[in-house]
Design a protein around this motif. Structure first.
Motif, PDB file in Angstrom:
ATOM      1  N   SER A  68     -55.179  38.033 -77.642  1.00 43.77           N
ATOM      2  CA  SER A  68     -54.682  38.438 -78.645  1.00 43.77           C
ATOM      3  C   SER A  68     -53.322  38.490 -79.224  1.00 43.77           C
ATOM      4  CB  SER A  68     -55.598  39.544 -78.390  1.00 43.77           C
ATOM      5  OG  SER A  68     -55.405  40.658 -77.357  1.00 43.77           O
ATOM      6  N   GLY A  69     -52.959  38.929 -78.468  1.00 42.44           N
ATOM      7  CA  GLY A  69     -51.213  39.175 -78.305  1.00 42.44           C
ATOM      8  C   GLY A  69     -51.335  40.844 -78.273  1.00 42.44           C
ATOM      9  N   ALA A  70     -51.778  41.066 -78.142  1.00 46.24           N
ATOM     10  CA  ALA A  70     -52.110  42.382 -78.163  1.00 46.24           C
ATOM     11  C   ALA A  70     -51.232  43.448 -77.525  1.00 46.24           C
ATOM     12  CB  ALA A  70     -53.571  43.591 -77.560  1.00 46.24           C
ATOM     13  N   PHE A  71     -50.142  43.144 -77.035  1.00 50.78           N
ATOM     14  CA  PHE A  71     -49.158  43.864 -75.576  1.00 50.78           C
ATOM     15  C   PHE A  71     -47.566  43.392 -76.425  1.00 50.78           C
ATOM     16  CE2 PHE A  71     -52.261  45.247 -73.270  1.00 50.78           C
ATOM     17  CZ  PHE A  71     -52.435  46.343 -73.237  1.00 50.78           C
ATOM     18  N   VAL A  72     -46.788  43.826 -76.812  1.00 51.51           N
ATOM     19  CA  VAL A  72     -45.562  43.399 -76.859  1.00 51.51           C
ATOM     20  C   VAL A  72     -44.438  43.690 -75.156  1.00 51.51           C
ATOM     21  CG1 VAL A  72     -45.164  44.141 -78.772  1.00 51.51           C
ATOM     22  CG2 VAL A  72     -44.854  45.859 -77.648  1.00 51.51           C
ATOM     23  N   ALA A  73     -44.775  44.370 -74.918  1.00 48.28           N
ATOM     24  CA  ALA A  73     -44.485  45.282 -73.347  1.00 48.28           C
ATOM     25  C   ALA A  73     -44.837  45.846 -72.503  1.00 48.28           C
ATOM     26  CB  ALA A  73     -42.965  45.964 -73.580  1.00 48.28           C
ATOM     27  N   LEU A  74     -44.651  44.756 -71.759  1.00 45.96           N
ATOM     28  CA  LEU A  74     -46.247  45.753 -70.239  1.00 45.96           C
ATOM     29  C   LEU A  74     -44.684  45.916 -69.116  1.00 45.96           C
ATOM     30  CD1 LEU A  74     -48.577  42.330 -69.558  1.00 45.96           C
ATOM     31  CD2 LEU A  74     -48.659  44.661 -70.359  1.00 45.96           C
ATOM     32  N   MET A 111     -47.486  45.957 -83.471  1.00 43.99           N
ATOM     33  CA  MET A 111     -48.173  46.774 -84.174  1.00 43.99           C
ATOM     34  C   MET A 111     -47.440  46.028 -85.528  1.00 43.99           C
ATOM     35  SD  MET A 111     -45.261  50.068 -84.082  1.00 43.99           S
ATOM     36  CE  MET A 111     -45.609  50.839 -85.375  1.00 43.99           C
ATOM     37  N   HIS A 112     -48.375  46.692 -87.044  1.00 44.24           N
ATOM     38  CA  HIS A 112     -47.433  46.420 -88.013  1.00 44.24           C
ATOM     39  C   HIS A 112     -46.553  47.133 -88.299  1.00 44.24           C
ATOM     40  CE1 HIS A 112     -46.945  44.968 -92.670  1.00 44.24           C
ATOM     41  NE2 HIS A 112     -48.529  45.017 -92.074  1.00 44.24           N
ATOM     42  N   ALA A 165     -45.813  50.692 -89.295  1.00 43.90           N
ATOM     43  CA  ALA A 165     -46.982  51.108 -89.328  1.00 43.90           C
ATOM     44  C   ALA A 165     -47.173  51.412 -90.587  1.00 43.90           C
ATOM     45  CB  ALA A 165     -46.906  52.597 -88.523  1.00 43.90           C
ATOM     46  N   TRP A 166     -46.753  50.016 -92.015  1.00 47.83           N
ATOM     47  CA  TRP A 166     -46.553  50.292 -93.187  1.00 47.83           C
ATOM     48  C   TRP A 166     -48.159  48.882 -93.067  1.00 47.83           C
ATOM     49  CZ3 TRP A 166     -47.803  51.391 -97.648  1.00 47.83           C
ATOM     50  CH2 TRP A 166     -47.535  52.010 -98.118  1.00 47.83           C
ATOM     51  N   GLY A 167     -48.671  48.994 -92.989  1.00 48.30           N
ATOM     52  CA  GLY A 167     -49.842  48.398 -92.905  1.00 48.30           C
ATOM     53  C   GLY A 167     -51.208  47.886 -92.406  1.00 48.30           C
ATOM     54  N   MET A 168     -51.855  47.695 -92.589  1.00 51.20           N
ATOM     55  CA  MET A 168     -53.406  47.503 -92.574  1.00 51.20           C
ATOM     56  C   MET A 168     -53.830  46.823 -91.106  1.00 51.20           C
ATOM     57  SD  MET A 168     -54.249  50.501 -93.588  1.00 51.20           S
ATOM     58  CE  MET A 168     -56.047  50.798 -93.040  1.00 51.20           C
ATOM     59  N   THR A 169     -53.094  45.580 -91.127  1.00 48.15           N
ATOM     60  CA  THR A 169     -53.327  44.702 -90.663  1.00 48.15           C
ATOM     61  C   THR A 169     -51.803  44.331 -89.294  1.00 48.15           C
ATOM     62  OG1 THR A 169     -51.667  42.967 -91.457  1.00 48.15           O
ATOM     63  CG2 THR A 169     -54.364  43.241 -92.478  1.00 48.15           C
ATOM     64  N   THR A 170     -51.985  43.840 -88.298  1.00 50.68           N
ATOM     65  CA  THR A 170     -51.076  43.521 -87.284  1.00 50.68           C
ATOM     66  C   THR A 170     -50.887  41.869 -87.273  1.00 50.68           C
ATOM     67  OG1 THR A 170     -52.366  45.288 -86.313  1.00 50.68           O
ATOM     68  CG2 THR A 170     -50.103  44.405 -84.943  1.00 50.68           C
ATOM     69  N   PRO A 171     -49.584  41.708 -88.065  1.00 52.81           N
ATOM     70  CA  PRO A 171     -49.767  40.442 -87.228  1.00 52.81           C
ATOM     71  C   PRO A 171     -48.759  40.096 -86.561  1.00 52.81           C
ATOM     72  CG  PRO A 171     -48.171  41.407 -89.464  1.00 52.81           C
ATOM     73  CD  PRO A 171     -49.385  42.386 -88.484  1.00 52.81           C
ATOM     74  N   GLY A 172     -48.980  38.584 -85.954  1.00 46.97           N
ATOM     75  CA  GLY A 172     -49.677  38.432 -84.214  1.00 46.97           C
ATOM     76  C   GLY A 172     -50.565  38.609 -83.402  1.00 46.97           C
ATOM     77  N   CYS A 173     -51.768  39.472 -83.914  1.00 48.32           N
ATOM     78  CA  CYS A 173     -52.623  40.010 -83.072  1.00 48.32           C
ATOM     79  C   CYS A 173     -53.746  39.496 -83.994  1.00 48.32           C
ATOM     80  CB  CYS A 173     -51.941  41.558 -82.834  1.00 48.32           C
ATOM     81  SG  CYS A 173     -53.910  42.383 -81.966  1.00 48.32           S
ATOM     82  N   ARG A 174     -54.100  39.537 -82.569  1.00 50.29           N
ATOM     83  CA  ARG A 174     -55.967  38.750 -83.262  1.00 50.29           C
ATOM     84  C   ARG A 174     -56.911  39.691 -82.875  1.00 50.29           C
ATOM     85  NH1 ARG A 174     -55.576  33.528 -85.513  1.00 50.29           N
ATOM     86  NH2 ARG A 174     -53.722  33.472 -86.258  1.00 50.29           N
ATOM     87  N   SER A 212     -52.690  49.634 -88.761  1.00 45.30           N
ATOM     88  CA  SER A 212     -51.196  49.031 -87.989  1.00 45.30           C
ATOM     89  C   SER A 212     -51.842  49.300 -86.224  1.00 45.30           C
ATOM     90  CB  SER A 212     -50.132  50.005 -88.714  1.00 45.30           C
ATOM     91  OG  SER A 212     -50.318  51.060 -88.259  1.00 45.30           O
ATOM     92  N   SER A 213     -52.376  49.575 -86.358  1.00 45.43           N
ATOM     93  CA  SER A 213     -52.900  50.238 -84.438  1.00 45.43           C
ATOM     94  C   SER A 213     -53.761  49.164 -83.891  1.00 45.43           C
ATOM     95  CB  SER A 213     -52.956  51.533 -83.942  1.00 45.43           C
ATOM     96  OG  SER A 213     -52.744  52.392 -84.854  1.00 45.43           O
ATOM     97  N   GLY A 214     -52.802  47.674 -83.917  1.00 47.32           N
ATOM     98  CA  GLY A 214     -54.070  46.474 -84.408  1.00 47.32           C
ATOM     99  C   GLY A 214     -54.232  46.167 -82.826  1.00 47.32           C
ATOM    100  N   GLY A 215     -53.244  46.152 -81.656  1.00 50.57           N
ATOM    101  CA  GLY A 215     -52.311  45.833 -80.586  1.00 50.57           C
ATOM    102  C   GLY A 215     -53.514  47.062 -80.162  1.00 50.57           C
TER     103      GLY A 215
END
Length: 545
Positions: A127-133, A211-212, A215-224, A236-239
């Motif tokens: 889903s692309g939830a994470f940007v860093a582990l 996140m978007h 945080a300026w948006g109601m979607t999260t590009p790169g996250c499904r 913006s907290s899609g991840g």
């Protein structure tokens, strides 16, 4: 934010038309002669520059100012109704924390094993939830948790549990990127207060979520959306929502300015709590619009949201999170286990006029099912006809977010997309008088909700979280009741009310539509009513079909 400009001297940007529509909507709202709190004229709160000192912290400083405080009772005029129901009222349903706690308590798993499993799941996540582990930090924290348990120390329901945090929340030594190409990037030297509180409770942070931008948006590009990878996870907290929905972690922190915890929670089929504005420390969290920003939990259940809220505020632990939970083994229906209904004596109001005829197929049916669940649990459910001006909430949040984000970020160095720069330019065009009016309208809306609940004797409002289910990823518009609507506007339309009034709100899963996509039910309550929101939300979520 600019002073008033003579006609014909306004600047232009792609967002100008939306701003003009919002300002026109606010100017049409009739306000009482007396301003908020019985004072004439504009509200007493300072504008964004005064609240933040007008200066952005330098990158790497790791310490953002704590912005805002809880409005006093005169601002909201709410009765105190936020106490926990007692066990005889039915208690709480079990959440993921309950199950994990039992595994840890009985030696069926260790914190290190849970952390390793979460890190592996995050690595494999589609889903692309994470940007860093953060494997080194996570395993070290898990080892501490295991050692403490062996020594007989249990810090609470989060002890040894893997969690995640949104990438606008500082962790010492870890880059904070805010979803931007460079704007606001920093490597902080200390943790955000909420991270410190989580780790002091024994939680194990495994990584930072997507996140978007800013945080300026109601979607999260790169996250499904993990429920359907062709669909949006919201934002913006899609991840954070995706990480929970995918089963990688039980808990993730998000931030909510216009609905950014609740809309992805609803679209991904999990629970998300926006606490009363000002109740949770914001130090170490990148600001966007300080008079609306808050941080809160996304979890698989309302009960788990309540546990995290208690951790972040120092509230007493609900009884159901102890070993002696009132829920017997195998009981998962939400049916009361004691002598009287779970919500006996509670009343919930449904302001159907806010959304009836303006929701997608299946949403109204799910709201009817939520109503039936509350009735079955012993609550009264009444209709509430709120004044039409309540629908101005999205206009309020647009003006406030544009003005305050521009005040913070329009002249800040760092790379950002053309879209975000256009947004910030538009924010710089907001006239001071229009910003003040937006704040006055927000206070008026809060007073109207107060009056409506008092008139009906209701404790809470019940309405959809989002008027549609998850749209295809990247879709600019969605169809709502046969009419096209901008995706971001649709996602924020019903979440804006709590955001602009500072009231707590909870989204819980309320079943699915005919296509199997999750629907969220939203509860809005008076200040400090988080425990009550989660108790009522538990009934809705545990009774869904």
């Amino acid at each position: 934010m600019t002073p008033d400009l003579p006609p014909g001297q306004e600047s232009a940007s792609p967002w100008t038309a939306a701003l003009e529509r919002a300002v026109s909507r606010l100017r049409a709202v009739p306000l009482p002669e007396n301003g908020p709190d019985g004072m004439t004229g504009p509200p007493s709160e300072p504008g964004p520059s005064a609240m933040t000192g007008g200066d952005l912290p330098t990158a790497g400083a790791g310490q953002w100012p704590t912005i805002g405080h809880l409005p006093d009772d005169s601002a909201g005029r709410w009765p105190a109704v936020g106490h926990l129901p007692d066990d005889s009222a039915g208690g709480w349903g079990p959440g993921g924390l309950d199950a994990l706690g039992a595994r840890l308590r009985h030696g069926a798993a260790t914190a290190v094993e849970l952390a390793e499993a979460a890190l592996a799941a995050a690595e494999a996540d589609a889903s692309g939830a994470f940007v860093a582990l953060l494997p080194d930090r996570a395993i070290a924290a898990a080892r501490r948790a295991d050692a403490e348990r062996r020594d007989g120390l249990v810090r609470g329901p989060l002890h040894g549990v893997p969690v995640a945090v949104k990438d606008n929340i500082d962790m010492a030594g870890v880059a904070t990127r805010n979803g931007t190409r460079g704007l606001g990037h920093r490597v902080p030297v200390r943790d955000a207060t909420v991270v410190r509180l989580l780790e002091e409770a024994g939680a194990v942070v495994i990584g930072k979520t997507r996140m978007h931008e800013l945080a300026w948006g109601m979607t999260t590009p790169g996250c499904r959306n993990p429920r359907d990878l062709s669909r949006s996870a919201g934002g913006s907290s899609g991840g954070s929502a995706a990480a929970v929905a995918a089963g990688i972690v039980e808990i993730a922190l998000g931030t909510d300015t216009g609905g950014s915890i609740r809309n992805p929670a609803a679209l991904c089929g999990v629970a998300g709590l926006r606490p009363t504005w000002g109740t949770i420390p914001m130090a170490g969290i990148t600001p966007l619009a300080p008079t609306q920003d808050t941080v809160g939990p996304i979890a698989r259940s309302a009960a788990d949201c309540a546990a995290v809220f208690a951790t972040l505020t120092g509230s007493p632990w609900p009884a159901a999170f102890s070993a002696g939970s009132p829920w017997p083994p195998g009981e998962r229906t939400g049916t009361p286990t004691h002598g009287r209904p779970a919500l006996h004596g509670r009343r919930v109001a449904m302001p159907d006029g806010l959304w009836r005829g303006r929701v997608g197929e299946g949403i109204a049916d799910r709201m009817a099912a939520a109503r039936d669940a509350l009735l079955a649990a012993g609550a009264d459910v009444v209709e509430l006809d709120l004044p039409g001006v309540i629908a101005a909430a999205p206009a309020v949040t647009l003006v406030v977010m544009l003005a305050e984000s521009a005040d913070l970020w329009a002249d800040a160095p760092g790379a950002a997309s053309a879209e975000l720069r256009a947004t910030l330019r538009t924010g710089a065009e907001v006239r001071a008088a229009d910003y003040v009016r937006a704040r006055r309208v927000a206070a008026h809306l809060r007073d109207l909700i107060t009056a409506g609940l008092r008139a009906t004797g209701a404790d809470l409002l019940l309405l959809p979280t989002v008027p549609v289910t998850a749209a295809p990823a990247g879709a600019d518009t969605v169809e709502v009741a046969g009419r096209p609507e901008a995706t971001g506007a649709a996602y924020a339309r019903l979440t804006a009310l709590a955001s602009v009034t500072g009231l707590p709100a909870l989204s819980v899963p309320a079943g699915t539509d005919a296509t199997g996509r999750p629907v969220g039910a939203q509860l809005i309550g008076p200040p400090r009513a988080e425990a009550l929101l989660c108790a009522v939300g538990t009934v809705i979520a545990s009774s869904r079909v």
